[in-house]
Design a protein around this motif. Structure first.
Motif, short mmCIF file in Angstrom:
data_model
loop_
_atom_site.label_atom_id
_atom_site.label_comp_id
_atom_site.label_asym_id
_atom_site.label_seq_id
_atom_site.Cartn_x
_atom_site.Cartn_y
_atom_site.Cartn_z
N ARG A 122 -13.83 10.70 -3.12
CA ARG A 122 -13.06 11.42 -2.12
C ARG A 122 -13.69 12.80 -1.88
NH1 ARG A 122 -8.03 9.60 -1.43
NH2 ARG A 122 -7.85 8.79 -3.50
N TYR A 355 -2.03 14.63 -3.71
CA TYR A 355 -3.48 14.74 -3.52
C TYR A 355 -3.90 16.18 -3.75
CZ TYR A 355 -3.54 10.04 -1.63
OH TYR A 355 -3.44 8.68 -1.49
N ASP A 357 -5.79 18.31 -2.35
CA ASP A 357 -5.83 19.31 -1.29
C ASP A 357 -4.50 19.44 -0.53
OD1 ASP A 357 -6.07 16.77 -0.39
OD2 ASP A 357 -7.54 17.20 1.17
N LYS A 358 -3.44 18.87 -1.08
CA LYS A 358 -2.15 18.92 -0.36
C LYS A 358 -1.13 19.73 -1.15
CE LYS A 358 -3.06 16.46 3.24
NZ LYS A 358 -2.90 15.07 3.51
N ALA A 362 2.68 13.04 -2.09
CA ALA A 362 2.54 11.84 -1.25
C ALA A 362 3.55 10.80 -1.72
CB ALA A 362 1.13 11.30 -1.34
N LYS A 381 6.72 4.06 7.89
CA LYS A 381 5.86 4.56 8.95
C LYS A 381 4.46 4.88 8.41
CE LYS A 381 8.67 7.93 10.31
NZ LYS A 381 9.24 9.00 11.08
N THR A 382 3.52 5.10 9.29
CA THR A 382 2.19 5.55 8.88
C THR A 382 2.35 6.90 8.20
OG1 THR A 382 1.30 4.47 10.80
CG2 THR A 382 -0.12 6.08 9.74
N GLY A 383 1.69 7.06 7.05
CA GLY A 383 1.78 8.35 6.34
C GLY A 383 2.97 8.43 5.40
N SER A 384 3.72 7.31 5.26
CA SER A 384 4.91 7.37 4.40
C SER A 384 4.55 7.20 2.92
CB SER A 384 5.92 6.31 4.82
OG SER A 384 5.30 5.05 4.83
N GLY A 385 3.31 6.75 2.63
CA GLY A 385 2.90 6.65 1.23
C GLY A 385 2.59 5.23 0.75
N LYS A 386 2.51 4.28 1.68
CA LYS A 386 2.28 2.88 1.28
C LYS A 386 0.92 2.70 0.59
CE LYS A 386 2.71 1.35 5.54
NZ LYS A 386 2.91 2.61 6.30
N THR A 387 -0.12 3.25 1.24
CA THR A 387 -1.47 3.10 0.67
C THR A 387 -1.56 3.79 -0.68
OG1 THR A 387 -2.36 3.06 2.88
CG2 THR A 387 -3.92 3.50 1.13
N THR A 388 -0.97 4.97 -0.79
CA THR A 388 -1.01 5.69 -2.06
C THR A 388 -0.36 4.84 -3.15
OG1 THR A 388 -0.75 7.70 -0.75
CG2 THR A 388 -0.46 7.92 -3.12
N GLN A 428 -6.86 -1.27 3.72
CA GLN A 428 -6.57 -1.13 5.14
C GLN A 428 -7.83 -1.15 6.00
OE1 GLN A 428 -4.41 2.43 6.34
NE2 GLN A 428 -2.56 1.23 6.07
P1 ADP Z 1 0.50 5.08 4.59
O1 ADP Z 1 -0.32 4.09 3.88
O2 ADP Z 1 1.95 4.76 4.55
O3 ADP Z 1 0.04 5.34 5.98
P2 ADP Z 1 -0.68 7.07 2.85
O4 ADP Z 1 -0.39 6.67 1.46
O5 ADP Z 1 -2.03 6.76 3.40
O6 ADP Z 1 0.43 6.46 3.82
O7 ADP Z 1 -0.44 8.63 3.00
C1 ADP Z 1 0.65 9.30 2.41
C2 ADP Z 1 0.41 10.81 2.52
O8 ADP Z 1 -0.68 11.18 1.73
C3 ADP Z 1 0.11 11.27 3.93
O9 ADP Z 1 0.75 12.51 4.13
C4 ADP Z 1 -1.38 11.45 3.94
O10 ADP Z 1 -1.76 12.50 4.79
C5 ADP Z 1 -1.66 11.82 2.49
N1 ADP Z 1 -2.98 11.31 2.09
C6 ADP Z 1 -3.39 10.03 2.09
N2 ADP Z 1 -4.66 9.92 1.65
C7 ADP Z 1 -5.06 11.17 1.35
C8 ADP Z 1 -6.26 11.74 0.84
N3 ADP Z 1 -7.30 10.97 0.53
N4 ADP Z 1 -6.32 13.05 0.64
C9 ADP Z 1 -5.27 13.84 0.93
N5 ADP Z 1 -4.09 13.40 1.42
C10 ADP Z 1 -3.99 12.06 1.63
#
Ligand code: ADP
Length: 587
Positions: A122, A355, A357-358, A362, A381-388, A428
């Motif tokens: 990253r 994360y 830098d945040k 998340a 929704k997109t950005g809700s934290g599913k991928t995390t 994804q």
């Molecule tokens: P989803 O899969 O539901 O779209 P994510 O898990 O990708 O959601 O994202 C959740 C939050 O974490 C969002 O606010 C996104 O901006 C933040 N985020 C995701 N990936 C990163 C990353 N690599 N670095 C910093 N912030 C991240």
């Protein structure tokens, strides 16, 4: 120099080759020293013979003269050949060593790269990773090969040649040595400038390469926005900068050789001038002058290379520093239990994730349970934290706070290798290799790849009808990163790849977002059949794909807001109902 200490293990590994090389350097110098001695003896003897001319018969003298010339000529030839042979061996041994070390080091860095985790990737760009394993390693090789070789050579030729010169005439030796430190220092300064110039050129080259690569990768969007002109102008400007940097370097190179020749010539003039006085004063023979000029030439290259190698060592040290920075990064853990027994459930307890830098989490306070054999959906929704969440479950990300358990065992206790082999993960953004469809599907699968299995996963992942569109069926090459495939086809490919694996749990991250509704329901049916009895966790920003899941988790702003079956959630969760009624969530 401290950084270069990390190369000691390699130097130790090839100690015999290096020692052999050093022995060759000494031997070659030993024989090189004889050449000027023979030249001096040859000249002085010839002069002595010519002095006898008025008192002796010329035929006898000519005979003596030719014998002398032949004798010393052969001696010089033999000494030079032996010197040459050992020089060849020295190069062979030391340069081969440097290539071996380069090979070992590249492998070490590559292995390290493979063991570094998600957070490392990253933070670092691919270009940076590439330059450390190629350019920096090659700078280090230049230190090991030429630098060591020249350094040993300088050391021994200095000791031997200067000792020999001093024994003949210490006064002249001192005179001759005066310009040499200047020569060495100016070459050092110029070499540094050349290195700096080269570095700038390399950096500019990588800017150009990145620009070209990005342009070609995004050529469709560039054309559709009619942005060709802008990109061409940008490329031209970078090209001009590259050209200017090259010309700057050419200027420095242009003064390099004249400067060297000037300083070398200065020493030769001193030998001739001071040597001439010494001959007149009777302290020196003409043969000594010739001998000194040869010694001088033997010294000049080592002196010149001293400046050059010092600059090389500095460059290598900086490069090794950059390599060490990556080699010292914390790896993903390679240890732990290999035997994963999973009887009932996996659970996350009070998980928070932020994360680097945040400044907001998340995921926060996530609690969930996934029972063995269940089909679980995550919607939000997109950005809700599913991928995390999925990346935490697949251990791409490390738990920061809270607990992740398989039955009652902390997941960190299992080895990553065993853990990952028990799961299949569909991310994804699909990554396809520039290979055939078949190779892409079979990638990473441990089970025997048989035709029947491939056909089965092609069917289950909804790729069946696509196959008819590909000219060579499964043998069709997908093009770089799969450019020749549509978004939906790429997603189906990565699903097929996951189905090839014989895993316990399938983590599917919004992997049907680019698939049309009809194909989607066929795929879901296929998945349920193909993965009967397996655990599936599927995330989606739309409800349709996960509607028939055994359990659905609704996630919003990193928190799990509700859990239940579709009908239950429709009944008791307003947000879910809103999502459903609007069919798809805004993205
Ligand atoms: P989803 O899969 O539901 O779209 P994510 O898990 O990708 O959601 O994202 C959740 C939050 O974490 C969002 O606010 C996104 O901006 C933040 N985020 C995701 N990936 C990163 C990353 N690599 N670095 C910093 N912030 C991240």
């Amino acid at each position: 120099m401290g950084q270069l200490a990390s190369l000691n293990k390699y130097l130790l590994r090839y100690k015999w080759l290096i020692l052999g090389g050093i022995v060759c350097v000494i031997t070659s110098n030993l024989f090189a020293i004889y050449v000027p001695v023979f030249v001096r003896l040859g000249i002085d003897n010839a002069m002595a013979i010519s002095m006898l001319l008025p008192v002796s018969s010329s035929t006898v003298l000519y005979g003596m003269f030719w014998k002398q010339v032949l004798w010393f000529g052969v001696a010089i030839l033999i000494a030079s050949v032996i010197k040459g042979v050992f020089m060849f061996l020295m190069r062979q041994l030391l340069i081969v060593t440097s290539r071996n070390i380069e090979f070992d080091q590249k492998n070490e860095i590559f292995r390290k790269y493979e063991r570094l985790g998600e957070s490392f990737y990253r933070e670092h760009y691919t270009g940076d990773l590439m330059s450390r394993i190629t350019e920096d390693v090659s700078n280090v090789r230049m230190y090991i090969g030429p630098s060591i070789m020249y350094f040993v050579n300088i050391l021994f030729s200095f000791i031997m040649v200067i000792a020999q010169m001093l024994s003949i005439n210490s006064w002249l030796t001192l005179w001759v040595l005066i310009p040499l430190p200047f020569l060495s220092y100016s070459i050092y300064v110029v070499s540094k400038k050349i290195n700096r110039g080269n570095k700038r050129i390399q950096e500019q080259l990588s800017v150009i390469t990145t620009k070209a690569q990005e342009t070609f990768a995004g050529i469709r969007i560039i054309k559709s926005f009619g942005a060709e002109e802008n990109f061409s102008r940008d490329f031209r400007e970078s090209g001009l900068d590259f050209q200017k940097k090259n010309l700057d370097l050419a200027k420095i190179n242009a003064i390099f050789f004249p400067l060297m020749t000037l300083l070398m010539g200065l020493s030769t003039i001193i030998v001739l001038y001071v040597g001439g006085w010494e001959v007149q004063a009777g302290r020196f023979t003409p043969g000594n002058v010739a001998e000194f000029i040869i010694y001088l030439n033997m010294l000049i290259w080592p002196v010149a290379s001293l400046g050059w190698t010092t600059a090389l060592v500095q460059k290598a040290s900086a490069s090794q520093g950059r390599i060490n920075e990556f080699l010292n990064q914390k790896e993903e853990s390679q240890t732990g239990l290999d035997d994963i027994k999973w009887e009932q459930k996996i659970s996350l307890k009070n998980i928070n994730y932020r994360y680097a830098d945040k400044d907001v989490d998340a995921l926060s306070g996530v609690d969930c349970e996934i029972n063995k054999g269940e089909f679980v959906g995550i919607v939000g929704k997109t950005g809700s934290g599913k991928t995390t969440l999925i990346q935490l479950l697949s251990r791409q990300l490390d738990i920061q706070q809270g607990q992740y358990l398989i039955d009652d065992v902390e997941v960190q206790d299992f080895s990553l290798k065993a853990f990952r082999s028990s799961l299949a993960y569909v991310q994804q953004d699909v990554f396809l290799f520039s290979d055939t469809l078949r190779e892409n599907i079979a990638f990473g699968s441990e089970s025997q790849v048989n035709e029947e299995k491939i056909q089965e996963v092609v069917r289950y992942s909804g790729l069946g009808k696509d196959m008819k569109l590909f000219p060579d069926g499964l043998e069709t090459i997908v093009g770089e990163r799969g450019v020749s495939l549509s978004g939906g086809q790429k997603q189906r490919m990565s699903l097929a790849r996951a189905l090839m694996r014989d895993a316990e749990i399938y983590l599917l991250d919004d992997c049907l977002s680019a698939v049309d509704a009809e194909t989607e329901s066929t795929i879901i049916e296929g998945l349920k059949k193909a993965l009967y009895g397996k655990t599936i966790l599927m995330s989606s920003h739309r409800i349709a794909p996960i509607m028939r899941a055994d359990k659905i988790m609704v996630i919003e702003d990193g928190k799990i807001m509700a859990v239940g079956k579709h009908e239950e959630l429709l009944e008791r969760n307003e947000y879910y109902r809103w999502l459903f009624e609007n069919q798809s969530v805004e993205s």
